[in-house]
Design a protein around this motif. Structure first.
Motif, PDB file in Angstrom:
ATOM      1  N   CYS A 181      -3.976  -1.568  -2.284  1.00 20.24           N
ATOM      2  CA  CYS A 181      -3.301  -0.322  -1.875  1.00 20.24           C
ATOM      3  C   CYS A 181      -4.050   0.835  -2.533  1.00 20.24           C
ATOM      4  O   CYS A 181      -4.108   0.921  -3.769  1.00 20.24           O
ATOM      5  CB  CYS A 181      -1.848  -0.334  -2.352  1.00 20.24           C
ATOM      6  N   CYS A 216       2.747   6.838  -0.306  1.00 20.99           N
ATOM      7  CA  CYS A 216       2.139   5.939   0.687  1.00 20.99           C
ATOM      8  C   CYS A 216       1.342   6.727   1.729  1.00 20.99           C
ATOM      9  O   CYS A 216       1.812   7.728   2.256  1.00 20.99           O
ATOM     10  CB  CYS A 216       3.245   5.143   1.370  1.00 20.99           C
ATOM     11  N   LEU A 217       0.114   6.265   2.010  1.00 24.29           N
ATOM     12  CA  LEU A 217      -0.771   6.927   2.974  1.00 24.29           C
ATOM     13  C   LEU A 217      -0.610   6.354   4.387  1.00 24.29           C
ATOM     14  O   LEU A 217      -1.304   6.779   5.302  1.00 24.29           O
ATOM     15  CB  LEU A 217      -2.227   6.739   2.533  1.00 24.29           C
ATOM     16  N   PHE A 253       2.708  -0.139   9.732  1.00 28.41           N
ATOM     17  CA  PHE A 253       2.483   1.232   9.237  1.00 28.41           C
ATOM     18  C   PHE A 253       1.859   2.132  10.293  1.00 28.41           C
ATOM     19  O   PHE A 253       1.721   3.324  10.078  1.00 28.41           O
ATOM     20  CB  PHE A 253       1.602   1.208   7.981  1.00 28.41           C
ATOM     21  N   CYS A 265      -1.754   3.703   5.469  1.00 30.10           N
ATOM     22  CA  CYS A 265      -3.087   3.253   5.905  1.00 30.10           C
ATOM     23  C   CYS A 265      -3.069   1.828   6.458  1.00 30.10           C
ATOM     24  O   CYS A 265      -3.969   1.431   7.193  1.00 30.10           O
ATOM     25  CB  CYS A 265      -4.056   3.310   4.718  1.00 30.10           C
ATOM     26  N   GLY A 266      -2.056   1.040   6.080  1.00 32.92           N
ATOM     27  CA  GLY A 266      -1.965  -0.336   6.581  1.00 32.92           C
ATOM     28  C   GLY A 266      -2.828  -1.345   5.834  1.00 32.92           C
ATOM     29  O   GLY A 266      -2.904  -2.504   6.230  1.00 32.92           O
ATOM     30  N   ASN A 267      -3.485  -0.927   4.746  1.00 33.18           N
ATOM     31  CA  ASN A 267      -4.295  -1.879   3.968  1.00 33.18           C
ATOM     32  C   ASN A 267      -3.464  -3.077   3.518  1.00 33.18           C
ATOM     33  O   ASN A 267      -3.931  -4.215   3.518  1.00 33.18           O
ATOM     34  CB  ASN A 267      -4.831  -1.205   2.691  1.00 33.18           C
ATOM     35  N   CYS A 268      -2.228  -2.808   3.085  1.00 29.99           N
ATOM     36  CA  CYS A 268      -1.384  -3.887   2.550  1.00 29.99           C
ATOM     37  C   CYS A 268      -1.143  -4.954   3.609  1.00 29.99           C
ATOM     38  O   CYS A 268      -1.205  -6.155   3.324  1.00 29.99           O
ATOM     39  CB  CYS A 268      -0.064  -3.322   2.012  1.00 29.99           C
TER      40      CYS A 268
HETATM   41  S1  SF4 Z   1      -1.709  -0.013   1.355  1.00 30.93           S
HETATM   42 FE1  SF4 Z   1       0.355  -0.021   2.291  1.00 30.93          FE
HETATM   43  S2  SF4 Z   1       1.711   0.838   0.701  1.00 30.93           S
HETATM   44 FE2  SF4 Z   1      -0.419   1.346   0.115  1.00 30.93          FE
HETATM   45  S3  SF4 Z   1      -0.808   3.405   0.958  1.00 30.93           S
HETATM   46 FE3  SF4 Z   1      -1.546   1.938   2.502  1.00 30.93          FE
HETATM   47  S4  SF4 Z   1       0.257   1.582   3.855  1.00 30.93           S
HETATM   48 FE4  SF4 Z   1       1.038   2.561   1.997  1.00 30.93          FE
END
Ligand code: SF4
Ligand code: SF4
Length: 370
Positions: free
Chosen positions: A350, A261-262, A300, A264-267
């Motif tokens: 993600c 997991c990065l 995140f 990144c908060g995309n999810c």
């Molecule tokens: S989208 Fe969510 S689960 Fe995927 S890398 Fe970003 S924070 Fe992690």
């Protein structure tokens, strides 16, 4: 089926025109220039809809392909749902001005626009109901959200196509729309079935030339929904097992997922039910004027867990665990159901290809229990 009407494909332009004449701006699925995906954006008419295109989705992948048909809604979902039209990603809440030694507070009085969202899916209507449960809670109603929510007109379309990432059948939220819409369409090869679910929807339907739907047309629509359900290969564990995630808080699987997991908060950004936000002040240096803003936030981000002088969830392991256990377990205590409606966006968008359903199933597997 009661009150089911039919109109040929050419009638879609009339429907959009009727909605516009009622004073709504119309938001619909559009091909996002340069990004190869669909997003809800303002549309002028049918010419802006994704005719003859289907989506292909898998972990970290979204592609559109021509499908050789004339259909407008032969895809599963867009990159974002209804959320940005009610829970705005960034907005000013109030302004404070110092005048003659006193502070004057003024709320943001921006007037919500009448907005019709076209092509809404069952999973997104279910997510909107979750957002309503959060933002429209009795004495704690969010007036900014409410103003926009009251101006929404929702034109839903039953799914005829499931992406590989969809799992709404396992959460009980789709693929068929059951409630929460003003108008509901089923797209057939040559036209649409339509029914209304509210007075607003009924008013718009009066302007439309329709005919009684035939039993064959109704059974074609039902068969499409059934096929869509059968094509869903992913499934969350049964709802009754999901609170069991709270017994897995020390599982090494959280470390494994945190390795990928990065943060990144995309999810959380694409999730139609996530509602986390932060508020901050933006003052001018003259000491006379300051604005108070709200931004959508993510569990995140490091700051989101800053509490009494320290970051409570300092590592990605704790943040991913917070995201999943809140969504699938503790949300049930707060709102009476999970916070996931099976849209699959967090899997598609993600960048690390982390599969939310797969991770939940691993955490609740028999080996983990042992
Ligand atoms: S989208 Fe969510 S689960 Fe995927 S890398 Fe970003 S924070 Fe992690
Ligand atoms: S958790 Fe994932 S699949 Fe569930 S509603 Fe949010 S984005 Fe969709």
């Amino acid at each position: 089926m009661k009150d089911m009407r039919y109109f040929p494909r050419a009638g879609l332009a009339e429907l959009i025109a009727a909605i516009k004449e009622s004073g709504y701006r119309v938001i619909g699925p559009r091909v996002e220039p340069g990004q190869g995906g669909l997003a809800y954006r303002e549309i002028a008419g049918v010419e802006d809809l994704p005719r003859g295109l289907s989506d292909e989705q898998s972990p970290a992948r979204y592609r559109l392909h021509p499908n050789g048909s004339q259909r407008y809604f032969a895809w599963a979902n867009t990159s974002s749902a209804i959320k940005p039209f009610v829970f705005t990603p960034r907005e000013k809440l109030w302004t404070v001005v110092r005048k003659e030694g006193r502070l004057h507070f003024e709320a943001n009085h921006e007037v919500a626009k009448k907005t019709a969202v076209f092509g809404v899916r069952a999973c997104d209507l279910a997510a909107l109901a979750l957002q309503d449960a959060h933002f429209l809670r009795g004495a704690h109603t969010d007036v900014f959200y409410r103003a926009r929510r009251e101006k929404l007109l929702l034109v839903a379309v039953n799914c005829s196509h499931a992406a590989e990432t969809c799992f709404c059948a396992s959460t009980g939220d789709g693929p068929e729309v059951s409630d929460g819409y003003d108008l509901l369409l089923d797209e057939l090869d040559d036209g649409f079935l339509i029914r209304h679910g509210s007075t607003k929807g009924a008013m718009i339907m009066t302007d439309l030339v329709t005919q009684e739907a035939s039993p064959e047309q109704i059974s074609q629509a039902c068969a499409q929904g059934e096929l869509c359900r059968e094509r869903q290969t992913r499934a969350l564990p049964e709802a009754s097992r999901l609170p069991g995630l709270m017994q897995r808080l020390e599982s090494p699987l959280w470390d494994e997922v945190a390795e990928r997991c990065l943060a990144c908060g995309n999810c959380t950004a694409v999730c139609p039910s996530c509602f986390c936000h932060r508020e901050f002040d933006s003052p001018l240096l003259n000491g006379k004027h300051s604005e108070h803003w709200r931004d959508a936030d993510s569990c995140f981000s490091e700051d989101h867990s800053y509490l009494v002088g320290e970051v409570v969830r300092a590592h990605t392991r704790a943040r991913y665990r917070q995201w999943m256990t809140h969504k699938l377990a503790t949300w049930v205590e707060q709102y009476g159901r999970t916070g996931c409606t099976g849209c699959g966006r967090c899997i598609t968008w993600c960048p690390a290809g982390i599969d939310f359903v797969d991770e939940a199933n691993k955490l609740l597997s028999a080996e983990e229990e042992a």
